[in-house]
Design an enzyme around this catalytic site. Structure first.
Site, PDB file in Angstrom:
ATOM      1  N   ASP A  37       2.317  -8.502  -0.146  1.00 50.36           N
ATOM      2  CA  ASP A  37       2.480  -7.257   0.589  1.00 50.36           C
ATOM      3  C   ASP A  37       2.387  -6.037  -0.324  1.00 50.36           C
ATOM      4  OD1 ASP A  37       2.736  -8.382   3.058  1.00 50.36           O
ATOM      5  OD2 ASP A  37       4.924  -8.339   3.112  1.00 50.36           O
ATOM      6  N   LYS A  59       1.100  -3.721   4.230  1.00 51.79           N
ATOM      7  CA  LYS A  59       1.311  -2.984   5.476  1.00 51.79           C
ATOM      8  C   LYS A  59       2.205  -1.793   5.200  1.00 51.79           C
ATOM      9  CE  LYS A  59       2.865  -6.557   7.785  1.00 51.79           C
ATOM     10  NZ  LYS A  59       3.437  -7.312   8.922  1.00 51.79           N
ATOM     11  N   MET A 174      13.520   0.728   7.226  1.00 52.80           N
ATOM     12  CA  MET A 174      12.268   1.258   7.785  1.00 52.80           C
ATOM     13  C   MET A 174      12.534   2.306   8.867  1.00 52.80           C
ATOM     14  SD  MET A 174      10.420  -2.467   8.210  1.00 52.80           S
ATOM     15  CE  MET A 174      11.819  -3.046   9.189  1.00 52.80           C
TER      16      MET A 174
END
Length: 505
Positions: A37, A59, A174
């Site tokens: 990632d 991502k 997040m």
């Protein structure tokens, strides 16, 4: 028989590569393919085999290199081909890492998998900011909540009425881009707008940034500070403890971005010491160590090694190269039993120790002039001296020894060539004004970096420079760079100490 493929779903931790587990490292070292990632540190990827297939599926918010269903299919494909796959995920696979989804797809395809837990950012990032998620008499409970719910759900499934006041410490992952909604729901369900809060960006990394705020002002404060993902949002009275427990950003070089120009194979020592002091390091290896074009002169000297009274080695690279050729000739350190050995610098002497040899002479100042002066009392007319060193080097040492009447054979043990393989990363940092200091550990790092930068060398003209010693400093001056820092002890540790003193003063 076809090899059975397998997928290891690995938590890579929150950012600091030192937080990777030993098991995760071992999985990487044996993997045929690595699927990683955006948050995986390059130094973690360095554990992978040289021939491992590397697949980036990073991502970022609203910017997906590969969407989750495609990642799932990729893992199935690689494992079905019989490959051992290391699937690296930031934090922990089960803490909003979608590791369960990937495992279920593998299960349905009849493919084996294992989970390797990782250090979750929910706890580690707070800890690096000096904020404990629990603390006696302050917080006895904490919850980890996604700040970015599945947009296809239609409505939130977070139990805001229960969450807002029932849990002491709330950690939203997040959630930076959704702060307005998060704080609105907390306040609407009973959490005081005055509750202390913190937003921490790039936690556990040298570029970590911590914003102390409140639930009521968090959204506006983050917008004013222009804080972007990745970041976590912490709510609770434990945030007040940062005043006492702050440690990571108290380090002497915290907030400084320092360029290390040493050869890639050697840069890690300086990088580790600077990062231990809190710096963000950009490794921009300006040189690469390669074998000489022709080993014949060195091999011939080794063949006649018994004819020399002194062997002089000027660097750790010279030591490694010399002993590699000694081994190639079927010899070892026993063949040097009748020869005296001189080393320039403690790093060179330390490298000799790896071969079971203690240098007979190490000058107090680690430079050629000092060695020549120290040897003057030892060398007699007619003595044969072997000097094994880099192809390009100053002539002061052999000339000084020949002036004493010695016969000096200078042989090339290795060469240094320009090798700035991450030029774009360095240029971007320079152009954005992010670099605070450039370090030089040899004359060749100076000349090769300037050669690599070419017509963009002016980007470093006004950036402070640190030189490992006076010889390197003089090379800087010859190239119109005035070093702001010159180490008094000409070692990596001495250079690190000099840099810390510079910023302390």
């Amino acid at each position: 028989m076809t090899k059975q493929g397998k997928v290891y779903l690995i938590g890579a931790g929150p950012g600091d590569p030192g937080l990777l587990s030993i098991k995760a490292m071992e999985c990487l070292q044996t993997a045929d393919a690595v699927v990683y990632d955006r948050l995986a540190d390059p130094r973690i990827l360095a554990y992978a085999k040289d021939d491992a297939e590397m697949v980036y599926v990073g991502k970022a918010s609203a910017n997906h290199t590969m969407r989750q269903p495609d990642i799932n299919k990729l893992l199935v494909k690689l494992a079905a081909e019989g490959k051992t796959v290391a699937r690296l995920k930031g934090g922990d696979p089960f803490v909003f890492g979608r590791g369960g989804e990937e495992a279920i797809e593998l299960l349905e395809a009849g493919l084996p998998f294992e989970f390797v837990p990782g250090v979750t950012s929910a706890i580690a990032v707070a800890e690096y900011a000096g904020i404990p998620v629990t603390h006696r008499h302050v917080a006895t409970s904490f919850a980890v909540i996604t700040g970015h719910e599945d947009p296809t759900k239609g409505e939130s499934t977070i139990n805001w009425s229960g969450l807002a006041t029932a849990v002491d410490t709330l950690v939203f992952l997040m959630g930076v881009e959704n702060l307005t909604n998060i704080t609105k729901n907390l306040i609407a369900n009973g959490r005081s707008a005055d509750t202390p809060a913190a937003v921490i960006r790039w936690g556990t990394k040298p570029e970590q940034r911590t914003l102390i705020t409140t639930v009521g002002t968090a959204a506006a404060d983050v917008a004013a500070a222009n804080l972007k993902p990745p970041a976590i949002f912490i709510v609770g009275n434990v945030v007040k403890l940062r005043e006492q427990l702050q440690w990571f950003d108290n380090k002497p070089l915290f907030g400084k971005t320092i360029v290390v120009t040493r050869a890639r194979a050697q840069a890690s020592t300086l990088t580790r010491q600077l990062e231990a002091a809190g710096a963000r390091v950009i490794e921009a290896p300006a040189i690469k160590i390669i074998p000489p074009e022709d080993y014949t002169p060195l091999d011939k000297a080794i063949e006649n090694i018994k004819t020399y009274k002194w062997l002089i080695l000027t660097s750790a690279n010279g030591v490694t190269s010399f002993f590699n050729r000694l081994d190639n000739a079927g010899l070892d350190s026993r063949s040097l039993s009748d020869i005296k050995i001189a080393a320039i610098g403690s790093e060179t002497a330390k490298a000799l120790k790896n071969y079971g040899i203690s240098a007979d002479l190490v000058p107090p100042a680690f430079k050629a002039e000092e060695l020549a002066e120290t040897l003057s009392a030892e060398v007699q007319v007619g003595d044969k001296i072997l000097l094994a060193r880099a192809k390009v080097a100053r002539e002061v040492l052999p000339e000084s020894l020949r002036a004493l009447g010695a016969s000096v054979d200078v042989v090339t043990a290795y060469e240094t060539v320009t090798a700035l393989d991450n030029k774009e990363e360095l240029l971007t940092a320079l152009q954005n004004g992010e670099v605070d200091l450039v370090t030089f550990t040899s004359s060749s790092t100076v000349t090769n970096l300037l050669t690599s930068l070419g017509d963009q060398r002016e980007l470093i003209n006004n950036i402070p420079a640190a030189a490992i010693g006076p010889v390197t400093a003089e090379t800087c001056r010859q190239n119109n760079l005035e070093p702001d820092i010159i180490a008094e002890t000409f070692t990596i540790a001495g250079l690190t100490d000099a840099i810390q003193r510079y910023y302390k003063e």
